[in-house]
Design an enzyme around this catalytic site. Structure first.
Site, PDB file in Angstrom:
ATOM      1  N   TYR A 170       1.340  -6.402   9.533  1.00 17.42           N
ATOM      2  CA  TYR A 170       2.722  -5.942   9.440  1.00 17.42           C
ATOM      3  C   TYR A 170       2.874  -4.860   8.387  1.00 17.42           C
ATOM      4  CZ  TYR A 170       3.592  -8.489   5.057  1.00 17.42           C
ATOM      5  OH  TYR A 170       3.579  -8.918   3.750  1.00 17.42           O
TER       6      TYR A 170
ATOM      7  N   LYS B 120      -2.972  -6.164   5.340  1.00 14.43           N
ATOM      8  CA  LYS B 120      -1.594  -6.697   5.302  1.00 14.43           C
ATOM      9  C   LYS B 120      -1.370  -7.598   6.521  1.00 14.43           C
ATOM     10  CE  LYS B 120       3.002  -5.019   3.899  1.00 14.43           C
ATOM     11  NZ  LYS B 120       3.206  -5.924   2.785  1.00 14.43           N
TER      12      LYS B 120
ATOM     13  N   GLU C 101      -1.909 -10.013  -8.292  1.00 17.39           N
ATOM     14  CA  GLU C 101      -0.684  -9.308  -7.863  1.00 17.39           C
ATOM     15  C   GLU C 101       0.424 -10.332  -7.671  1.00 17.39           C
ATOM     16  OE1 GLU C 101      -1.059  -7.489  -3.975  1.00 17.39           O
ATOM     17  OE2 GLU C 101      -2.204  -9.181  -3.203  1.00 17.39           O
TER      18      GLU C 101
ATOM     19  N   LEU D 137      -3.394  -6.158  -2.336  1.00 18.97           N
ATOM     20  CA  LEU D 137      -2.923  -5.197  -1.348  1.00 18.97           C
ATOM     21  C   LEU D 137      -2.577  -3.924  -2.131  1.00 18.97           C
ATOM     22  CD1 LEU D 137      -1.946  -4.826   1.668  1.00 18.97           C
ATOM     23  CD2 LEU D 137       0.332  -4.987   0.676  1.00 18.97           C
TER      24      LEU D 137
HETATM   25  N1  PDD Z   1       5.242  -6.831   0.476  1.00 22.83           N
HETATM   26  N2  PDD Z   1       1.204  -7.089  -2.577  1.00 22.83           N
HETATM   27  C1  PDD Z   1       1.654  -7.935  -1.634  1.00 22.83           C
HETATM   28  C2  PDD Z   1       0.971  -9.231  -1.438  1.00 22.83           C
HETATM   29  C3  PDD Z   1       2.758  -7.560  -0.839  1.00 22.83           C
HETATM   30  O1  PDD Z   1       3.190  -8.390   0.126  1.00 22.83           O
HETATM   31  C4  PDD Z   1       3.403  -6.325  -1.068  1.00 22.83           C
HETATM   32  C5  PDD Z   1       4.584  -5.860  -0.260  1.00 22.83           C
HETATM   33  C6  PDD Z   1       2.897  -5.500  -2.092  1.00 22.83           C
HETATM   34  C7  PDD Z   1       3.526  -4.151  -2.403  1.00 22.83           C
HETATM   35  O2  PDD Z   1       3.244  -3.207  -1.394  1.00 22.83           O
HETATM   36  P1  PDD Z   1       4.249  -2.012  -1.104  1.00 22.83           P
HETATM   37  O3  PDD Z   1       4.508  -1.343  -2.393  1.00 22.83           O
HETATM   38  O4  PDD Z   1       3.513  -1.173  -0.161  1.00 22.83           O
HETATM   39  O5  PDD Z   1       5.509  -2.630  -0.538  1.00 22.83           O
HETATM   40  C8  PDD Z   1       1.794  -5.904  -2.811  1.00 22.83           C
HETATM   41  C9  PDD Z   1       6.338  -6.500   1.356  1.00 22.83           C
HETATM   42  C10 PDD Z   1       7.446  -5.763   0.701  1.00 22.83           C
HETATM   43  C11 PDD Z   1       6.756  -7.768   2.067  1.00 22.83           C
HETATM   44  O6  PDD Z   1       5.874  -8.548   2.384  1.00 22.83           O
HETATM   45  O7  PDD Z   1       7.948  -7.965   2.321  1.00 22.83           O
END
Ligand code: PDD
Length: 289
Positions: A33, A149, A182, A207
């Protein structure tokens, strides 16, 4: 106005938006996703989110069910039909529908694509950013390919719930060596007393956030020093400030960890500055609504 979802080639009212019970995403978590911010009627950093989506897909030996240009059209159309100016767009690609079996289906099947859009209350997020948020720590018990992801988010779900139960907004995963990996849905950062920004380097243990990538760019433009290395919970407690990054929260100041104050216990100047600069550096798409 009623919400519209895109499901496998059709725009349908939300209550009629269904996938098959043998979709491999539903049965096996076999899918990926993306989440992209919508701000002032435009998509933020769409190009990089789609690049990451393609990488996630290829790691699972999957492909997009439509051409990237068609996907971009569908994304814009879904935003347009929902008339959301501030919120998020969610894309999910699963391997598709097949009789349940762990191995890939013998016959090639078409991946399933779902796109939804949701409005977010920006004033609530701004209020959180103004006050700063609390995080808790949890052991990082995830598999070692969290760089992909995938929709298999059970450890993240449990971590977020634990944070919620503790009155905190996020959980930071900590590896067996005591280093923060993270957040449950975000990347973690600290600022040392020398003003150095520290965040974990890209690897299979995190991620690589798009927001994180943009935040690094901002820091470099502002001539702030960035060190990409793992940091411990002790270092968080000794830091002058901490923050997290994600598409839905951009740069969010973190003021406590496990109920212990970080720095002054208030949002710090570095996080505030990065937050202010964020949409000046991120790639803003054309106006959709
Ligand atoms: N999540 N690490 C994890 C485990 C995440 O699920 C996310 C983002 C990030 C940050 O990635 P980005 O800056 O590209 O949004 C890091 C999204 C927002 C979610 O699952 O809703």
């Amino acid at each position: 106005m009623s919400r519209i979802a895109y499901v496998n080639g059709q725009y349908v009212p939300f209550r009629e938006a269904h996938v098959h019970i043998e979709d491999r995403g539903y049965q096996l978590g076999d899918g990926v996703y993306e989440v992209c911010e919508i701000r002032n009627g435009s998509l933020v950093d769409e190009r990089r989110h789609l690049q990451r989506l393609e990488r996630s897909l290829s790691e699972l030996r999957m492909t997009l069910p439509l051409a990237p240009s068609a996907l971009r059209f569908v994304m814009e159309e879904t935003v347009r039909r929902n008339r959301v100016r501030d919120g998020l767009i969610y894309l999910q690609v699963t391997r598709g529908v097949a009789r349940r079996d762990h191995g890939f289906p013998e016959q090639a099947i078409k991946p399933a694509l779902v796109v939804t859009v949701r409005a977010l209350d920006r004033s609530k997020i701004e209020a959180n950013a103004g006050a700063g948020i609390a995080v808790i720590t949890v052991p990082d018990d995830r598999w070692d390919r969290v760089d992909i992801k995938t929709i298999g988010l059970l450890p993240n779900v449990l971590a977020r719930q634990k944070a919620k139960d503790a009155g905190a907004k996020d959980a930071w995963f900590v590896d067996a060596e005591g280093f923060v990996t993270e957040g449950a849905a975000s990347n973690a950062w600290i600022v040392t007393h020398d003003g150095v920004l520290v965040t974990r380097p890209s690897s299979n243990r995190i991620l690589t956030g798009i927001t994180m990538t943009v935040a690094k760019e901002i820091a470099l433009r502002l001539q702030m020093k960035v060190e990409e290395r793992a940091f411990s919970v002790q270092e968080v407690l000794a830091a002058s400030e901490a923050f997290l990054t994600s598409a839905t929260q951009t740069v969010m100041p973190v003021i406590s960890i496990d109920r212990r104050k970080i720095g002054s216990g208030k949002p710090g100047p570095v996080a505030k500055r990065l937050r202010e600069e964020f949409h000046r550096v991120a790639e803003i798409g054309r106006k959709i609504v």
